[in-house]
Scaffold this motif. Sequence first.
Motif, mmCIF file in Angstrom:
data_model
loop_
_atom_site.group_PDB
_atom_site.id
_atom_site.type_symbol
_atom_site.label_atom_id
_atom_site.label_comp_id
_atom_site.label_asym_id
_atom_site.label_seq_id
_atom_site.Cartn_x
_atom_site.Cartn_y
_atom_site.Cartn_z
ATOM 1 N N GLU A 25 22.911 50.762 32.442
ATOM 2 C CA GLU A 25 22.116 49.673 33.010
ATOM 3 C C GLU A 25 20.636 50.047 33.058
ATOM 4 O O GLU A 25 19.765 49.231 32.711
ATOM 5 C CB GLU A 25 22.606 49.310 34.399
ATOM 6 N N THR A 74 11.845 45.994 28.845
ATOM 7 C CA THR A 74 10.437 45.785 29.183
ATOM 8 C C THR A 74 9.509 46.849 28.627
ATOM 9 O O THR A 74 8.359 46.576 28.285
ATOM 10 C CB THR A 74 10.252 45.732 30.717
ATOM 11 N N ARG A 125 17.806 47.905 31.050
ATOM 12 C CA ARG A 125 16.806 47.169 31.834
ATOM 13 C C ARG A 125 15.387 47.697 31.586
ATOM 14 O O ARG A 125 14.451 46.922 31.389
ATOM 15 C CB ARG A 125 17.151 47.234 33.323
ATOM 16 N N TYR A 148 25.649 48.137 28.521
ATOM 17 C CA TYR A 148 24.953 47.140 29.329
ATOM 18 C C TYR A 148 23.982 46.391 28.429
ATOM 19 O O TYR A 148 23.345 46.979 27.547
ATOM 20 C CB TYR A 148 24.194 47.802 30.476
ATOM 21 N N THR A 188 15.976 41.035 24.089
ATOM 22 C CA THR A 188 17.236 41.544 24.644
ATOM 23 C C THR A 188 17.421 43.012 24.304
ATOM 24 O O THR A 188 17.171 43.435 23.172
ATOM 25 C CB THR A 188 18.427 40.738 24.113
ATOM 26 N N HIS A 234 20.762 43.458 28.622
ATOM 27 C CA HIS A 234 19.815 42.814 29.529
ATOM 28 C C HIS A 234 18.822 41.980 28.730
ATOM 29 O O HIS A 234 18.224 42.463 27.763
ATOM 30 C CB HIS A 234 19.056 43.862 30.340
#
Length: 244
Positions: free
Chosen positions: A58, A66, A62, A26, A35, A28
């Motif tokens: 995922e 952050t 994700r 995945y 990224t 993101h």
Amino acid sequence: MTTPTRILSAVATAAGTSGPSGDAAYVHALADGTTAACVVDGIGHSPRIGARATLLAEVGARIGATRGPLHGLLSAAELITDPGPADCPEEDAVAVAAVLHPSRGEVSVAWAGDCAAWSYDPATGTVTRLTTDQTMGAFLRQVHPGGPPARAGHHDDWVRVSLARSSVATVREAEATAQLVALLSDGAHKPLGDGQVEALIRAAGRDRYRPQILADRILHAALGEAVQQPGDRDDATVVILAAS
């Protein structure tokens, strides 16, 4: 010198010969271009394992985008920390996550198990393996460097750290100055070996702006090597993140 403003990504994957693929990937991206990518190699082969690996990848990407790749993997690990009931045990997996910052030219990586990551710095042409396999085979080579190669090789599939057993103390981290990072499941990097992976990345040159070409080349080379080796061919996955 032009400062990169975006990151291109590519995924190439192929199921092995033992059943449905347990690999998942995945990618993101955040609003500022940062990224993250995560490759998860589920332990075993079944539709259920594949579905769980997809979820873990995922979450890893994700949260990693952050909070950083360490938080990404530990968050994914929380989903499978409980072993589950005896008649329906929870799946386990190994994984690697990376975050690439386009404006800073930096990559940070975290991993648990034997998925691997390489970085490429076009300014110097340097390709660096950022990870070390957390397997019993790698451990034996480290503590007994003069030991029989066959003994260590026999234990290369014995994973010492998995996501379900991960903690801050066991998930490893690395950082590098790079414009490209390649993440590979063990079904992709073990048939090739470090030397071939590094050569493929270095030969890409300006193809780093076309990451799908590089991902496909690495996967194709890994599959070609795997068919010449005894036993079943493992699932293989390659993810490329490249700043442009």
